[in-house]
Design a protein around this motif. Structure first.
Motif, mmCIF file in Angstrom:
data_model
loop_
_atom_site.group_PDB
_atom_site.id
_atom_site.type_symbol
_atom_site.label_atom_id
_atom_site.label_comp_id
_atom_site.label_asym_id
_atom_site.label_seq_id
_atom_site.Cartn_x
_atom_site.Cartn_y
_atom_site.Cartn_z
ATOM 1 N N GLU A 74 54.001 29.384 51.059
ATOM 2 C CA GLU A 74 52.542 29.493 51.132
ATOM 3 C C GLU A 74 51.994 28.337 51.969
ATOM 4 O O GLU A 74 51.573 27.301 51.453
ATOM 5 C CB GLU A 74 51.959 29.469 49.711
ATOM 6 N N LEU A 75 52.012 28.512 53.277
ATOM 7 C CA LEU A 75 51.564 27.489 54.205
ATOM 8 C C LEU A 75 50.158 27.829 54.677
ATOM 9 O O LEU A 75 49.946 28.843 55.336
ATOM 10 C CB LEU A 75 52.507 27.395 55.403
ATOM 11 N N THR A 76 49.179 27.008 54.329
ATOM 12 C CA THR A 76 47.792 27.292 54.675
ATOM 13 C C THR A 76 46.993 26.007 54.800
ATOM 14 O O THR A 76 47.319 25.000 54.161
ATOM 15 C CB THR A 76 47.134 28.198 53.620
ATOM 16 N N GLU A 77 45.941 26.053 55.601
ATOM 17 C CA GLU A 77 45.068 24.893 55.775
ATOM 18 C C GLU A 77 44.325 24.552 54.483
ATOM 19 O O GLU A 77 43.830 23.433 54.320
ATOM 20 C CB GLU A 77 44.058 25.160 56.893
ATOM 21 N N LEU A 78 44.226 25.517 53.572
ATOM 22 C CA LEU A 78 43.564 25.246 52.294
ATOM 23 C C LEU A 78 44.397 24.341 51.396
ATOM 24 O O LEU A 78 43.888 23.764 50.444
ATOM 25 C CB LEU A 78 43.278 26.564 51.561
ATOM 26 N N LEU A 79 45.697 24.231 51.694
ATOM 27 C CA LEU A 79 46.596 23.382 50.916
ATOM 28 C C LEU A 79 47.328 22.419 51.834
ATOM 29 O O LEU A 79 48.543 22.505 52.012
ATOM 30 C CB LEU A 79 47.605 24.247 50.152
ATOM 31 N N PRO A 80 46.608 21.503 52.458
ATOM 32 C CA PRO A 80 47.251 20.605 53.423
ATOM 33 C C PRO A 80 48.316 19.715 52.788
ATOM 34 O O PRO A 80 48.123 19.171 51.704
ATOM 35 C CB PRO A 80 46.071 19.767 53.945
ATOM 36 N N GLY A 81 49.456 19.637 53.452
ATOM 37 C CA GLY A 81 50.501 18.737 53.004
ATOM 38 C C GLY A 81 51.367 19.241 51.869
ATOM 39 O O GLY A 81 52.198 18.494 51.337
ATOM 40 N N ARG A 82 51.219 20.501 51.475
ATOM 41 C CA ARG A 82 52.027 21.012 50.373
ATOM 42 C C ARG A 82 52.160 22.521 50.506
ATOM 43 O O ARG A 82 51.389 23.174 51.205
ATOM 44 C CB ARG A 82 51.399 20.678 49.013
ATOM 45 N N VAL A 118 50.366 38.923 48.307
ATOM 46 C CA VAL A 118 49.913 37.816 49.142
ATOM 47 C C VAL A 118 48.820 38.337 50.075
ATOM 48 O O VAL A 118 49.015 39.337 50.769
ATOM 49 C CB VAL A 118 51.073 37.225 49.977
ATOM 50 N N LEU A 119 47.667 37.668 50.083
ATOM 51 C CA LEU A 119 46.574 38.032 50.982
ATOM 52 C C LEU A 119 46.260 36.856 51.894
ATOM 53 O O LEU A 119 46.027 35.738 51.417
ATOM 54 C CB LEU A 119 45.317 38.423 50.187
ATOM 55 N N ASP A 120 46.254 37.114 53.185
ATOM 56 C CA ASP A 120 45.987 36.055 54.176
ATOM 57 C C ASP A 120 46.840 34.819 53.918
ATOM 58 O O ASP A 120 46.371 33.674 54.024
ATOM 59 C CB ASP A 120 44.499 35.685 54.185
ATOM 60 N N GLY A 121 48.087 35.050 53.556
ATOM 61 C CA GLY A 121 49.026 33.949 53.375
ATOM 62 C C GLY A 121 48.952 33.239 52.047
ATOM 63 O O GLY A 121 49.735 32.321 51.790
ATOM 64 N N PRO A 162 38.803 31.051 49.170
ATOM 65 C CA PRO A 162 37.631 31.033 50.055
ATOM 66 C C PRO A 162 37.965 31.083 51.545
ATOM 67 O O PRO A 162 37.664 30.177 52.318
ATOM 68 C CB PRO A 162 36.931 29.724 49.679
ATOM 69 N N ILE A 163 38.619 32.163 51.934
ATOM 70 C CA ILE A 163 38.870 32.465 53.339
ATOM 71 C C ILE A 163 38.644 33.959 53.520
ATOM 72 O O ILE A 163 38.675 34.729 52.559
ATOM 73 C CB ILE A 163 40.298 32.081 53.791
ATOM 74 N N GLY A 164 38.423 34.393 54.736
ATOM 75 C CA GLY A 164 38.247 35.816 55.001
ATOM 76 C C GLY A 164 37.052 36.388 54.271
ATOM 77 O O GLY A 164 35.995 35.758 54.161
ATOM 78 N N PRO A 165 37.197 37.605 53.698
ATOM 79 C CA PRO A 165 36.066 38.288 53.082
ATOM 80 C C PRO A 165 35.547 37.626 51.810
ATOM 81 O O PRO A 165 34.460 37.974 51.329
ATOM 82 C CB PRO A 165 36.632 39.683 52.770
ATOM 83 N N ALA A 166 36.283 36.665 51.239
ATOM 84 C CA ALA A 166 35.885 36.057 49.968
ATOM 85 C C ALA A 166 34.999 34.826 50.124
ATOM 86 O O ALA A 166 34.461 34.324 49.135
ATOM 87 C CB ALA A 166 37.128 35.680 49.163
ATOM 88 N N VAL A 167 34.804 34.333 51.332
ATOM 89 C CA VAL A 167 34.046 33.090 51.543
ATOM 90 C C VAL A 167 32.660 33.165 50.916
ATOM 91 O O VAL A 167 32.198 32.226 50.246
ATOM 92 C CB VAL A 167 33.934 32.776 53.055
ATOM 93 N N SER A 168 31.974 34.278 51.097
ATOM 94 C CA SER A 168 30.597 34.408 50.615
ATOM 95 C C SER A 168 30.498 34.372 49.098
ATOM 96 O O SER A 168 29.427 34.101 48.543
ATOM 97 C CB SER A 168 29.980 35.708 51.137
ATOM 98 N N LEU A 169 31.607 34.617 48.397
ATOM 99 C CA LEU A 169 31.591 34.648 46.934
ATOM 100 C C LEU A 169 31.610 33.250 46.324
ATOM 101 O O LEU A 169 31.534 33.109 45.098
ATOM 102 C CB LEU A 169 32.779 35.459 46.414
ATOM 103 N N PHE A 170 31.716 32.238 47.140
ATOM 104 C CA PHE A 170 31.754 30.852 46.667
ATOM 105 C C PHE A 170 30.452 30.113 46.981
ATOM 106 O O PHE A 170 30.396 28.892 46.868
ATOM 107 C CB PHE A 170 32.938 30.112 47.300
ATOM 108 N N GLN A 171 29.415 30.828 47.351
ATOM 109 C CA GLN A 171 28.154 30.212 47.747
ATOM 110 C C GLN A 171 27.066 30.441 46.705
ATOM 111 O O GLN A 171 27.100 31.422 45.956
ATOM 112 C CB GLN A 171 27.727 30.753 49.116
ATOM 113 N N LYS A 172 26.075 29.551 46.687
ATOM 114 C CA LYS A 172 25.009 29.617 45.685
ATOM 115 C C LYS A 172 24.252 30.933 45.751
ATOM 116 O O LYS A 172 23.851 31.492 44.717
ATOM 117 C CB LYS A 172 24.059 28.433 45.863
#
Length: 293
Positions: free
Chosen positions: A11-19, A52-55, A165-175
Motif C-alpha cells: 500500500e504505497l500512497t502519498e497519504l502514508l508517507p514513509g510507510r 483495494v481502491l486507488d491503491g 480522502p482521495i478521488g470521489p471521497a474528498v468531498s465527504l471530509f469537508q464541513k
C-alpha cells in the motif's frame, strides 16, 4: 515502485508517507479502472480476499467486521429509535449487513456512486455483499450530495462509509458535507463518519471531529482497532442534533445473548464505552483545536 511486486501487494500512497502495509498475494481476482477510481481485488495468503481502491486497502476478509460493526453500532446504539437509516458509500455491503441487524431499524437507504464497486463486491466479497440482500435495504446508485438534498429532515441516522480522502471521497471530509447531513436528519438525528487515524493523521482526525462540533449540538471522536488500516487504528466522528446525547453511554445496550444472535464479533456495549477513551495526546490536540476555533 510497483505495488504488485514479487507476489506481494504494498500500500504505497502519498497519504502514508514513509510507510506501507504489505500482503502476500496468491491471485489477482479483479483489476479495472471504473469511472471514479481504480478497483483491485486480491486473494491473499493471510487476509483472504481484499478490496483495494486507488491503491488503498478498504477491507479484508480477515478483519473487516471490526470496522463495519463499529461504524454502524456506535451511532445506532446512541439513538433511542433509529428507524430510518442512510448509508453513504459502503459499496462493499458491509455496513448494510450490520445496520440491518439492529432490531429497531425499519428502512435503510444506501447511496453509492460507483456501481462497479457493488458489482465487484457481490462477486468477490460475498461475506460482505450479503448486506445487499436485506429486505430493509433500498440501494441507490447515485451521488450522495444530490440524494440528501432530496431527502431533507428524513433520516434518524446517517452513516458515511467513505474511502480515504482521495478521488470521489474528498468531498465527504469537508464541513459542507456535515451541514448537508444535518439538513437530511430528523430532530434528534445522529451522524457517524469514518474519521481517519490519529497516528500520523491527527490533524485530519481532529478536523473531522471539529466539523461535527461546529455543526451539531453534541460531537465526539471514537476509535477502534482494525489491523490492516494505517497503524492498526481507525476513528469515527459522531454528531447529534440532541444536546442530551451521551455517546459514551449507549441507550441501546446489548445482552451477551443478543450480541451472539446478531452474530457480532467485535462490538459490545463495553467496547462502545471504551471507544471514547482516547490517548492523552489526542485529547490534548482536540482541546487545543477547540481553543483555536
Amino acid at each position: 515502485m510497483d505495488v504488485l511486486k514479487k507476489g506481494w501487494f504494498s500500500e504505497l500512497t502519498e497519504l502514508l508517507p514513509g510507510r506501507c502495509f504489505s500482503m502476500e498475494v496468491e491471485q489477482i481476482l479483479h483489476q479495472e479502472k471504473s469511472k471514479y477510481q481504480d478497483i483491485l481485488v486480491l486473494k491473499t495468503k493471510s487476509h483472504g480476499n481484499v478490496l483495494v481502491l486507488d491503491g488503498m486497502i478498504q477491507c479484508t476478509e480477515f478483519d473487516e467486521f471490526a470496522y463495519q460493526e463499529m461504524i454502524s453500532f456506535l451511532p445506532l446504539c446512541s439513538h433511542p429509535k433509529p428507524q430510518r437509516v442512510l448509508i453513504v458509500g459502503g459499496g462493499d455491503g458491509g455496513v448494510a449487513r450490520e445496520v440491518s441487524k439492529h432490531p429497531l431499524v425499519e428502512t435503510i437507504d444506501q447511496v453509492e456512486i460507483d456501481d462497479k464497486v457493488v458489482e465487484v463486491s457481490k462477486k468477490y466479497l460475498p461475506f460482505m455483499a450479503i448486506g445487499f440482500d436485506s429486505p430493509k435495504l433500498n440501494l441507490h446508485i447515485a451521488d450522495g450530495f444530490k440524494f440528501m438534498k432530496e431527502h431533507e429532515a428524513y433520516y434518524d441516522v446517517i452513516i458515511t462509509d467513505s474511502s480515504d480522502p482521495i478521488g470521489p471521497a474528498v468531498s465527504l471530509f469537508q464541513k459542507s458535507y456535515f451541514e448537508l447531513m444535518k439538513k437530511a436528519l430528523r430532530p434528534g438525528g445522529i451522524v457517524c463518519s469514518q474519521a481517519d487515524t490519529f497516528w500520523g493523521h491527527l490533524k485530519n482526525a481532529s478536523s473531522m471531529r471539529r466539523h461535527c462540533k461546529d455543526v451539531f449540538l453534541k460531537a465526539a471522536y471514537a476509535t477502534s482497532f482494525v489491523s490492516t488500516y494505517p497503524a492498526g487504528q481507525i476513528g469515527y466522528a459522531l454528531g447529534s442534533l440532541n444536546e442530551n446525547t451521551d455517546f459514551k453511554n449507549p441507550v441501546f445496550q446489548l445482552t451477551d445473548q443478543l450480541r451472539k444472535e446478531m452474530k457480532l464479533r467485535y462490538y459490545t456495549t463495553e467496547i462502545h464505552r471504551a471507544a471514547f477513551a482516547l490517548p492523552a495526546f489526542v485529547v490534548d490536540a482536540i482541546e487545543e483545536d477547540d481553543k483555536t476555533c
